[in-house]
Design a protein around this motif. Structure first.
Motif, PDB file in Angstrom:
ATOM      1  N   TRP A  15      -3.813  -4.054   5.842  1.00  0.00           N
ATOM      2  CA  TRP A  15      -4.546  -2.799   5.961  1.00  0.00           C
ATOM      3  C   TRP A  15      -5.627  -3.052   7.006  1.00  0.00           C
ATOM      4  O   TRP A  15      -5.712  -4.172   7.545  1.00  0.00           O
TER       5      TRP A  15
ATOM      6  N   SER B 164      -3.931  -9.507   0.627  1.00  0.00           N
ATOM      7  CA  SER B 164      -4.498  -8.425   1.446  1.00  0.00           C
ATOM      8  C   SER B 164      -5.953  -8.705   1.835  1.00  0.00           C
ATOM      9  O   SER B 164      -6.612  -7.837   2.411  1.00  0.00           O
TER      10      SER B 164
ATOM     11  N   TRP C 207      -4.065   2.503   4.899  1.00  0.00           N
ATOM     12  CA  TRP C 207      -3.332   1.673   3.930  1.00  0.00           C
ATOM     13  C   TRP C 207      -1.812   1.787   4.045  1.00  0.00           C
ATOM     14  O   TRP C 207      -1.086   0.891   3.652  1.00  0.00           O
TER      15      TRP C 207
ATOM     16  N   ASN D 149       1.613  -1.577   5.775  1.00  0.00           N
ATOM     17  CA  ASN D 149       1.635  -2.160   4.436  1.00  0.00           C
ATOM     18  C   ASN D 149       3.068  -2.436   3.981  1.00  0.00           C
ATOM     19  O   ASN D 149       3.863  -1.504   3.776  1.00  0.00           O
TER      20      ASN D 149
ATOM     21  N   PRO E 213      -8.800  -0.557   0.112  1.00  0.00           N
ATOM     22  CA  PRO E 213      -8.111   0.697  -0.209  1.00  0.00           C
ATOM     23  C   PRO E 213      -8.113   0.980  -1.714  1.00  0.00           C
ATOM     24  O   PRO E 213      -8.184   2.137  -2.134  1.00  0.00           O
TER      25      PRO E 213
ATOM     26  N   LEU F 288      -2.111  -2.382  -2.201  1.00  0.00           N
ATOM     27  CA  LEU F 288      -1.337  -3.186  -1.265  1.00  0.00           C
ATOM     28  C   LEU F 288      -0.378  -4.123  -1.978  1.00  0.00           C
ATOM     29  O   LEU F 288       0.684  -4.443  -1.483  1.00  0.00           O
TER      30      LEU F 288
END
Ligand code: SF4
Length: 692
Positions: free
Chosen positions: A647, A581, A659, A663, A425, A398
């Motif tokens: 996400w 994130s 993801w 993003n 992710p 991310l």
């Protein structure tokens, strides 16, 4: 019940850089309440929503609680539980195998935003292992400000919000939402209460605009032009600090001639800020002494970051605001171990020569690897291949520009180990995933190595789940398996004692004190000069030729040329409720901000047939994502502001938690990079929108 609660004083971390002193109420090894400490060095009682929600991470049902090994294809979401011994041995075997076959430098070590001492223990591990490649997002956060400072004035000029300033220039710093490394918004609010004036420079009408004397709604990505316009006005109107300039600057005449072309009228065309407002603000900064610039990391979000940070330091210097009380200062450390000895830099004297960044001619003294060059090394083997990756406190899927490139790069690695609190992710792309403890669950020292002149005590308040280890413990044990064991401690708490040794304090004594700060001394240059080759603030860089750096700060264009296909200008912002994130899985925070929002001016929305709450597609040359429309006049009609770091923890692991869907870094690219820092454009990118 209240009588059963045991209150422990510690400092917040992992929800961001940390810094707020907290009272944490504990009952039966469970945190039941958190509140701000009225005597906190930085926060004086303040606590943000993330801090309040921080205990919810510890008991969250999705928390990682034992080591995992991938069983399916990479990223397929199939895992089996393994023991710590297996996890460490497998990680060590793979890193050693890669070292033997390709050399130690083919293993990269990854870090996110610094949380505590583990950041520097990982750098120590990399040094001892023999890899010069520690990958961080410093290209877009911190390094341009710090390293440009070292080259220009010999130090990293931090805002002295601890002492009274007449004027605060809040430049690209939405501090009441995000706070900053070493600077909590309560410090700034106290200054305003005590009479300081505020000027806000931001493309968004942030909350603090209501408390400001002036707001300059700058076009995203043109801050360097604006700063040069200020310098033009201040020099043309002879408002600079003549005494300081004459005695303590190098290259003033060159700067003076150079900025002549940056008239307020010309700068206005570039920045969209009216010429008179540029004039008035420049004058206000010049005549208000001391004045301080609180600069946020968005000035590091485009390829011109070197020029922006250089121009701002020149501005501080010509107005005599460097290293004075209430200005931008050189913070002095307390008596603690230095960073170099802690990371054992002495054992790797050739590090600079071997770093991937050096091959790309990054600026001297940048000791971390920009993510763009890390992925180039994986995907193209340039200048040599990278095959293994160990990362912690990080979510590069991310956080690095061009997320698709990160995904491709991870698919091409031989081995990935990720240490984290939750399955992200990035962790889902790991071969080994290691469950970590939060800062409430181990003893730690905050703010070491960050250049703010203080360290904070973070004593443990509860025991972690049995198989969640502090990152420091993981690194200490892994270190014994992949590097000479004599450099590691029996127990990771040895690192805390190492840092404190010069102070003469044990960790427990340090906890009693709460924090340690260095002496408050100013104008050190009067005695020793500035730590630059000329001993002065280098408005013109004396090393420009040697290091192939532009000698003077300049406006060398927009981050991207305007294009009729992508007529709007894209920027992004962070939320008060999340850190990059992180924390979308915490219910209390997610309820406050359930979706990624695109801020769109009502006029622009109406042109595109978009209403409040509509799903919208944001598109750039590089990719597209969906957001939810929020109609607001806090942005210019020509600007779209998207949300950073999204996400969906509630999505399936095999989709890597959706993801790609929202993003922001699906919209960015590494095609164009800053020469000095490898910084990509994250702001000021051409975009278009439509209803989904
Ligand atoms: S501002 Fe940062 S340090 Fe303070 S409570 Fe919030 S997350 Fe923690």
């Amino acid at each position: 019940m209240a009588q059963d609660i045991r209150w422990i004083k510690t400092h917040c971390a992992r929800m961001d850089h940390g810094g707020c002193s907290l009272f944490v109420g504990v009952k039966d090894n469970r945190i039941v309440k958190v509140k701000g400490d009225p005597d906190g060095y930085l926060n004086k009682g303040y606590i943000c929503p993330k801090g309040l929600a921080s205990p919810d991470r510890l008991t969250h049902p999705d928390r990682l609680t034992h080591p995992l090994k991938r069983t399916g294809k990479r990223g397929e979401g199939k895992w089996t539980r393994i023991s710590w011994q297996e996890a460490l041995e497998e990680t060590a075997e793979n890193l050693n195998r890669i070292k033997e076959k390709y050399g130690a430098r083919s293993v990269a070590f990854g870090l996110g935003m610094p949380k505590g001492l583990e950041h520097f223990v990982l750098i120590r591990l990399a040094n001892l292992f023999g890899s010069p490649n520690v990958v961080t997002s410093q290209d877009v956060c911190h390094a341009p400000r710090e390293i440009t400072g070292l080259h220009t004035c010999g130090f990293y000029p931090v805002a002295d919000l601890h002492h009274k300033s007449k004027l605060i220039l809040l430049w690209a710093s939405n501090i009441t939402s995000t706070n900053e490394e070493g600077e909590i918004s309560s410090m700034l609010l106290k200054q305003l209460k005590d009479g300081a004036e505020l000027v806000v420079i931001d493309p968004r009408k942030i909350d603090l605009v209501t408390k400001s004397k002036k707001w300059l709604q700058v076009r995203p990505g043109t801050d360097h032009a604006l700063a040069l316009g200020f310098i033009n006005v201040i020099i043309e109107e002879s408002l600079y600090d003549k005494n300081f300039v004459e005695k303590w600057t190098y290259g003033f005449e060159d700067l003076k001639n150079h900025v002549r072309e940056y008239t307020p009228e010309k700068v206005s065309e570039i920045t969209w800020v009216p010429p008179d407002l540029i004039r008035e603000t420049a004058k206000l900064y010049a005549i208000s002494k001391p004045a301080v610039i609180q600069w946020g990391n968005p000035i590091e979000h485009n390829i011109h970051t070197f020029h922006i940070t250089r121009a701002l330091i020149c501005l501080m210097a010509i107005c005599g605001n460097l290293d004075i009380t209430g200005g931008n200062v050189q913070a002095k450390n307390p008596k603690i171990m230095g960073l170099g000895p802690f990371v054992r830099a002495d054992l790797f004297p050739n590090k600079w020569k071997e770093m991937i960044g050096t091959y790309h001619h990054t600026i001297p003294r940048l000791m971390t690897l920009p993510p763009a060059f890390f992925r180039k090394a994986i995907l193209e083997g340039v200048p040599y291949p990278v095959k293994g990756f160990y990362a912690m406190c990080a979510n590069p899927m991310l956080s690095y520009a061009d997320s698709r490139q990160t995904y491709e790069a991870f698919l091409n690695l031989d081995f990935i180990a990720i240490a984290d609190l939750f399955m992200t992710p990035t962790a889902a792309m790991g071969d080994i995933v290691l469950p970590v403890a939060t800062q409430f669950e181990f003893n730690d020292i905050g703010h070491f190595g960050l250049g703010h002149g203080f360290i904070l005590a973070r004593p443990k308040v509860v025991e972690p789940p049995e198989e969640c280890w502090p990152d420091m413990k993981i690194l200490n044990e892994l270190g014994k398996l992949i590097t000479p064991a004599e450099y590691w401690h029996d127990d990771y708490s040895g690192f805390l004692e190492d840092v404190l040794k010069p102070s003469g304090l044990t960790f427990d004594q340090f906890v009693e004190k709460g924090y340690l700060k260095g002496p408050e001394t100013y104008k050190g240059y009067e005695e020793k000069g500035f730590r630059t080759p000329t001993g002065k603030v280098e408005l013109k860089l004396s090393t420009a030729e040697k290091f192939k750096l532009p000698p003077l700060p300049e406006f060398d264009g927009l981050p991207e040329e305007d294009s009729p296909e992508y007529p709007l200008v894209l920027t992004s912002s962070k939320s008060l409720y999340f850190l990059h994130s992180s924390y979308r899985w915490i219910k209390k925070l997610r309820e406050k901000r359930p979706d990624p929002k695109a801020e769109i001016h009502p006029e622009t929305a109406s042109k595109h047939g978009i209403k409040e709450g509509d799903p919208v597609v944001i598109e750039t040359r590089y990719g597209k994502i969906t957001h939810i429309a929020h109609l607001t006049d806090i942005v210019d009609p020509r600007v779209i502001s998207a949300s950073h770091g999204w996400w969906f923890p509630e999505a399936k692991a095999e989709s890597l938690f959706d993801w790609e869907k929202s993003n922001f870094n699906m919209l960015t690219s590494t095609e164009k990079l800053s020469k000095q820092f490898g910084t990509p454009n994250l702001k000021g990118i051409g975009c278009r929108i439509r209803r989904n």
